[in-house]
Write a protein that holds these residues in place. Structure first.
Motif, short mmCIF file in Angstrom:
data_model
loop_
_atom_site.label_atom_id
_atom_site.label_comp_id
_atom_site.label_asym_id
_atom_site.label_seq_id
_atom_site.Cartn_x
_atom_site.Cartn_y
_atom_site.Cartn_z
N LEU A 133 0.81 -1.42 0.13
CA LEU A 133 -0.51 0.00 0.00
C LEU A 133 0.47 1.71 -0.35
N ILE A 134 0.58 2.10 -0.54
CA ILE A 134 1.32 3.12 -1.16
C ILE A 134 0.85 3.93 0.04
N MET A 135 1.16 4.86 0.75
CA MET A 135 1.12 6.26 1.73
C MET A 135 1.45 7.19 1.63
N ARG A 136 0.87 8.30 2.23
CA ARG A 136 1.59 9.67 1.59
C ARG A 136 0.81 10.32 2.85
N LYS A 137 1.81 11.53 3.46
CA LYS A 137 0.94 12.84 4.42
C LYS A 137 1.49 13.58 3.60
N GLU A 138 0.82 14.78 3.36
CA GLU A 138 1.18 16.19 3.65
C GLU A 138 1.52 16.83 4.48
N VAL A 139 2.46 17.62 4.72
CA VAL A 139 2.89 18.61 5.19
C VAL A 139 2.89 20.19 5.06
N GLY A 140 2.82 20.42 3.88
CA GLY A 140 2.87 21.48 3.41
C GLY A 140 4.22 22.21 3.20
N ALA A 141 5.25 23.65 2.90
CA ALA A 141 6.20 23.74 3.09
C ALA A 141 6.73 25.16 4.31
#
Length: 150
Positions: free
Chosen positions: A142-150
């Motif tokens: 499973l490919i997982m992603r987390k966005e954290v912003g700049a």
């Protein structure tokens, strides 16, 4: 008491042994660990968790532009559910976001890993896709992603 430090080349034989025990169908080789360490500290960070001089966990991250990929995060079975993986994940994410200014994190996780998936979801990761036969025939990721912003 658990302590944490950067991975060094002398740790590689121990990690190869742990890989064979924990991931017998697709363990990392010594050459793979050496290749990963060659990118430290510019594009990679690897850490180990230690209890009484024994490595009980390890994790690593690699940069790919403004996204960082968690390459490995492993705790030996006898030491799971003690916050070790959370601590290492936080340390790796802090390095990526605060020092390297990445805006997102990615990782591949074995489908059906009922211990890891809640940990990653608790830390803000979401499933974005699936890769069939990623680890070995019949062992999907499973490919997982987390966005954290700049």
């Amino acid at each position: 008491m658990i302590s944490y430090r950067d991975l060094i080349a002398l740790d590689i034989p121990v990690l190869v042994g742990l890989e064979k025990e924990i991931f017998p169908e697709s363990p990392w080789s010594a050459a793979q660990f050496r290749e990963e360490l060659s990118g430290v500290p510019l594009t990679r960070k690897y850490i180990v968790a230690i209890e009484e001089k024994e490595i009980v966990g390890y994790g690593g991250i690699a940069l790919a532009g403004d996204v960082a990929d968690i390459h490995t995060l492993t705790v030996i079975p006898t030491h799971r559910r003690q916050g070790i993986a959370s601590h290492m994940l936080h340390e790796l994410e802090s390095w990526g976001h605060l020092q390297k200014k990445v805006t997102a994190f990615m990782l591949e996780m074995r489908e059906g890993n009922v211990e890891a998936q809640p940990l990653y979801e608790k830390h803000g990761y979401s499933i974005v896709s699936r890769r069939n036969n990623y680890y070995a025939h019949g062992i999907h990721a499973l490919i997982m992603r987390k966005e954290v912003g700049a």
